[in-house]
Each structure stands twice: as C-alpha cells, then as structure tokens.
Design a protein around this motif. Structure first.
Motif, PDB file in Angstrom:
ATOM      1  N   GLN A 113       0.833  -1.198   0.000  1.00  6.39           N
ATOM      2  CA  GLN A 113       0.000   0.000   0.000  1.00  6.39           C
ATOM      3  C   GLN A 113       0.871   1.253   0.000  1.00  6.39           C
ATOM      4  OE1 GLN A 113      -2.665  -0.396   3.398  1.00  6.39           O
ATOM      5  NE2 GLN A 113      -4.270  -1.207   2.071  1.00  6.39           N
ATOM      6  N   ALA A 114       0.305   2.332  -0.494  1.00  2.00           N
ATOM      7  CA  ALA A 114       1.014   3.608  -0.474  1.00  2.00           C
ATOM      8  C   ALA A 114       1.462   3.933   0.948  1.00  2.00           C
ATOM      9  CB  ALA A 114       0.115   4.713  -1.013  1.00  2.00           C
ATOM     10  N   SER A 173      -0.357   0.234  -4.282  1.00  2.00           N
ATOM     11  CA  SER A 173      -1.773   0.568  -4.389  1.00  2.00           C
ATOM     12  C   SER A 173      -2.084   1.831  -3.595  1.00  2.00           C
ATOM     13  CB  SER A 173      -2.615  -0.595  -3.883  1.00  2.00           C
ATOM     14  OG  SER A 173      -2.370  -0.823  -2.512  1.00  2.00           O
ATOM     15  N   SER A 174      -3.064   2.576  -4.087  1.00  2.00           N
ATOM     16  CA  SER A 174      -3.429   3.843  -3.423  1.00  2.00           C
ATOM     17  C   SER A 174      -4.482   3.624  -2.351  1.00  2.00           C
ATOM     18  CB  SER A 174      -3.920   4.836  -4.458  1.00  2.00           C
ATOM     19  OG  SER A 174      -5.020   4.299  -5.161  1.00  2.00           O
ATOM     20  N   LYS A 189       4.928   5.290  -3.288  1.00  2.00           N
ATOM     21  CA  LYS A 189       3.809   5.983  -3.911  1.00  2.00           C
ATOM     22  C   LYS A 189       3.309   5.152  -5.085  1.00  2.00           C
ATOM     23  CE  LYS A 189       6.066  10.432  -2.975  1.00  2.00           C
ATOM     24  NZ  LYS A 189       6.582  11.697  -3.586  1.00  2.00           N
ATOM     25  N   PRO A 190       2.052   5.332  -5.475  1.00  2.00           N
ATOM     26  CA  PRO A 190       1.545   4.593  -6.643  1.00  2.00           C
ATOM     27  C   PRO A 190       2.405   4.800  -7.892  1.00  2.00           C
ATOM     28  CG  PRO A 190      -0.272   5.557  -5.444  1.00  2.00           C
ATOM     29  CD  PRO A 190       0.975   6.076  -4.800  1.00  2.00           C
TER      30      PRO A 190
END
Length: 117
Positions: A13-14, A116-117, A86-87
C-alpha cells in the motif's frame, strides 16, 4: 557468464516499504557500477539509483529521501530500500551492473513492484 537475480518485489500500500535485492554471480570486475532501473507500462526504462564499487551513490530526483541503495561487495549483492512508496513507483525494477574498465552491460529479469493507493 554473469547472472543477476532480483528479489523482494511485491504488492504494497502507499506509504509502505519494500526491500529489493540483486544477487550477482559469474565473473564480474570488482570495479563496477551497479544500479536499479525501473520501467512502467508504456514508458521508457529509467535509472532509479546507482552505486559505485567504492560506495558513491546517485539517485533520481523522484526517489531522493525515500530510497536507499547499498551493496555488499563480499556477497556481490546490491539492495534497494524503498520507503514511503507511492503509486507512481509502480514498475518493473531491473538490476544492472557495468564494469568501469571492461566491456559488459548486464541485466536481471526484473521484479515487479506494485503500490496501491
């Protein structure tokens, strides 16, 4: 014959972290530059960070302060610690090694990093 094997990619995840490794085998000059490159779909392959055998490092502006490149010359292994992901860091990450005073330009197969954001 020189072989480079990357590992450590994955889905995160971000804001998360990953650590990539690149293990080199074969006959490589001890005086070399190792680097991480990345390529997102539809884009060119760009340098992320590089490190000389003596330890001097260089980073792309987009990763400065977030990524740290290092190497263990005794193990012929290079690392990339990636924090605050970051994405837009999503890409296939490639390991590269080039001797400084001999011919050669070697690449690994790549390891996928997905943020992923």
């Amino acid at each position: 014959q020189v072989q480079l094997v990357e590992s450590g990619g994955g889905l995160v995840q971000a804001g998360g972290s990953l650590r990539l490794s690149c293990a080199a085998s074969g006959r490589i000059s001890s005086i070399n530059i190792m680097g991480w490159y990345r390529q997102a779909p539809g884009k060119q392959r760009d340098l992320v960070a590089s490190i000389l055998s003596g330890g001097t490092t260089n980073y792309a502006d987009s990763v400065k302060g977030r990524f740290t490149i290092s190497r263990d010359n005794a193990k012929n292994t290079m690392y990339l610690q990636m924090n605050s992901l970051k994405p837009e860091d999503t890409a296939l990450y490639y390991c590269n090694v080039k001797p400084l005073f001999a011919k050669g330009d070697y690449w690994g197969q790549g390891t996928q990093v997905t943020v992923s954001s």
